[in-house]
Design a protein around this motif. Structure first.
Motif: not given
Length: 90
Positions: A75-77, A69-71, A88-89, A1
């Protein structure tokens, strides 16, 4: 992150594994969920604010663990509940 400008909770992100595949609270209630979020302090998996139960937000309010975080696949945020901002990632 990334260490986004206003987030003061980056140091609370831990290398955690999800506690479950789905929202355990919804499953116990027999409810479905919309999207899943995982707490980056303890690995708790809860349903997002688009669901009727909002278990991810409820987890934050009960524990004050700030970042989820999104699971969701692809998605990677992450979101900081305390500072109300998206991370953001890296």
């Amino acid at each position: 992150m990334t260490t986004d400008l206003l987030c003061t909770h980056i140091d609370q992100i831990r290398p955690v594994k999800p506690s479950a595949e789905g929202c355990e609270e919804c499953l116990r209630l027999g409810d479905g969920w919309v999207h899943l979020r995982m707490c980056l302090s303890c690995g708790h998996v809860g349903c997002c604010d688009s669901s009727k139960n909002r278990h991810a937000t409820r987890h934050f309010r009960a524990t004050t663990h700030p970042i989820a975080a999104s699971h969701e696949p692809g998605e990677d945020w992450a979101w900081c509940y305390a500072d109300q901002l998206m991370l953001d990632p890296a």
